[in-house]
Design a protein around this motif. Sequence first.
Motif, short mmCIF file in Angstrom:
data_model
loop_
_atom_site.label_atom_id
_atom_site.label_comp_id
_atom_site.label_asym_id
_atom_site.label_seq_id
_atom_site.Cartn_x
_atom_site.Cartn_y
_atom_site.Cartn_z
N GLN A 1 0.83 -1.20 0.00
CA GLN A 1 0.00 0.00 0.00
C GLN A 1 0.87 1.26 0.00
OE1 GLN A 1 -3.09 0.18 -0.55
NE2 GLN A 1 -4.06 -1.74 0.06
N ASP B 1 -7.93 -9.82 -0.69
CA ASP B 1 -7.55 -8.52 -1.24
C ASP B 1 -7.00 -8.75 -2.64
OD1 ASP B 1 -6.80 -5.93 -1.69
OD2 ASP B 1 -5.13 -5.90 -0.27
N TYR C 1 -13.61 -8.60 2.67
CA TYR C 1 -13.20 -8.42 1.28
C TYR C 1 -12.68 -6.99 1.12
CZ TYR C 1 -13.56 -8.77 -3.89
OH TYR C 1 -13.31 -8.80 -5.24
N VAL C 2 -11.36 -6.88 0.94
CA VAL C 2 -10.70 -5.60 0.71
C VAL C 2 -10.47 -5.46 -0.79
CG1 VAL C 2 -8.68 -4.18 1.23
CG2 VAL C 2 -9.57 -5.77 2.95
N SER C 3 -10.74 -4.28 -1.34
CA SER C 3 -10.63 -4.15 -2.78
C SER C 3 -10.14 -2.77 -3.19
CB SER C 3 -11.99 -4.41 -3.45
OG SER C 3 -11.90 -4.21 -4.85
N CYS C 4 -9.28 -2.73 -4.21
CA CYS C 4 -8.86 -1.45 -4.81
C CYS C 4 -9.78 -1.08 -5.96
CB CYS C 4 -7.41 -1.54 -5.29
SG CYS C 4 -7.12 -2.82 -6.54
N GLN D 1 -15.48 -5.48 -6.87
CA GLN D 1 -15.87 -5.98 -5.55
C GLN D 1 -17.38 -6.19 -5.48
OE1 GLN D 1 -16.28 -3.35 -2.11
NE2 GLN D 1 -14.78 -4.63 -1.02
N GLU E 1 -10.87 2.85 -2.19
CA GLU E 1 -10.80 1.42 -1.87
C GLU E 1 -12.03 1.06 -1.05
OE1 GLU E 1 -7.41 -0.62 -1.37
OE2 GLU E 1 -6.29 0.67 -2.75
N VAL F 1 -14.03 -1.87 1.68
CA VAL F 1 -14.00 -3.03 2.59
C VAL F 1 -15.44 -3.48 2.81
CG1 VAL F 1 -13.46 -3.87 4.90
CG2 VAL F 1 -11.89 -2.30 3.74
#
Length: 535
Positions: free
Chosen positions: A345, A449, A473-476, A481, A517, A519
């Motif tokens: 990050q 992620d 669920y972490v997503s850029c 997502q 981003e 979550v």
Amino acid sequence: MPKPPKKQFDGKRRKKAKDDKTKANGFDEVLQADIEQLIKQNRPEQDDSSSPSPVSLPETFTEIDVTISDISSTGDGLALSENKDHVYVVPFTVPGDKVRVKVVRHFPALSYSATDFLSVIEAGPTRKDELIGCKYFSKCSGCQLQMMSYEDQLAHKRRIVEKAYANFSGLIPELVPAIDETFPSPLQYGYRTKLTPHFAQPQHKKSEDGEQPQGTNVPAIGFTYKGRRMDLDIEDCPLGTDVVRQGLKSERKRVAANISSYKRGATLLMRESTSRFPKDAPTDGSEIKEISGMVSTPGADSGDVIRIERENYVEEKRCITDNNATSVEYVDDYVFGNKAGAFFQNNNSILSGFTEFIRSHALPAGNDKDPRPIKYLLDAYSGSGLFTITLSPIFKSSLGVDVAGDSIISARENARANNLPSTGFAAADAAVLFKDVPYPADQTLLVIDPPRKGCSEDFLEQLLSFKPRRVVYVSCNVHTQARDVAVMVQGDESKNVRYEIESIRGFDFFPQTGHVEGVAILNRVEFPPKTEESA
């Protein structure tokens, strides 16, 4: 338990471009969804029997004045044509702005035209040009929102997440909880710990007769112009941390001094690396031992050094320029070593609050009273171990898995550096990612992620087969997502597994840009037993 809808999608999943030609001619699903929605909201009522009037568009490279109605999720302003049946996409604008633009290209089949921003004729109510902190803004493609207050940026990014789930999940609204307020970044400038400017192939000067080389021109070193296939020369980027900004200036000088040695273009790397030394370190010239024992690769930096005195230690920051060298980063007291060119990050200022948020939401309410509590962590797409390591202390055992062998090597070294003996890492083939997981699914938290493209269908099938009790669920990319979360909510009745969304929140890792981003936290639930009515 109430019976869930048999069909949990409402048919609004975005249509993809019909063919590659359409994709190559301006199609962007996210932008297109916003354009279609704006036209739909403003379309005048017509008699169904009447044919729509043909769209009359100005010649390309004509200058016209337009008024901005909305900002798209891509960060560009959207202005309706006079007939409200076509949209002009205008960068660097906010709603209410009346601006002069140059029409660059039409995409009539997609109901929009791309434009270049020229000037503001009349500012909209939320435009604040005095906040702009970079002389390249409105030319560089890196930032879109510097003319907005930070509060307005956060509100806009909340709407991005809301629209992502409305437009790309296909879920009925009742299945999507209200989106929480966007988690802010402590720093809005000076936060980027990594910059990667580039330059094109240098051009050799020639003598008047055009034969003998007379040196080499230094090309533009920086980032791409907005809307053009040209590089903008960037002497300084105020989004970078102090040492990264110093490193950019040093690297520009080094490249200029050695430009004749470059046979082609190149991408440069500036990555912040941090060391911590005790305050009571010896002053007699003897070697000073770094607190964690983890140090960046010697001699792989720009030569720039910044020292900062903290309460209990002294920090030394350097700018790593070698992709394969080791850079070091701290998140609170956790230390992470990584290949400088690998993913980690890029906004350290938000990582303390971000990881604390994940940690505080890792376990469900009442977990300590559950007869079979969640006590195992499985971190898919673990990389060099950011989540595995910062979450490990609250779990009995933790396992990070990733398909990238280099990342797993770094992750294992990071676990040792942080003294986490119950934390393991394994390189796993993507096709059998969950095959050898040693934890019972109903006592396991899964953290994922993935890259911007999201999870593959195969991964989601494996997830539904494994059935972890809880998922973070972490997503850029909140749009992919939303698509993937919908698959989990839809579930698999044959496996008796589906998920409910507990919460969704955006995180502002990149202030001044249109990026956010996300979550999402989900809990496994069972399909209700079939009755004669539902059978």
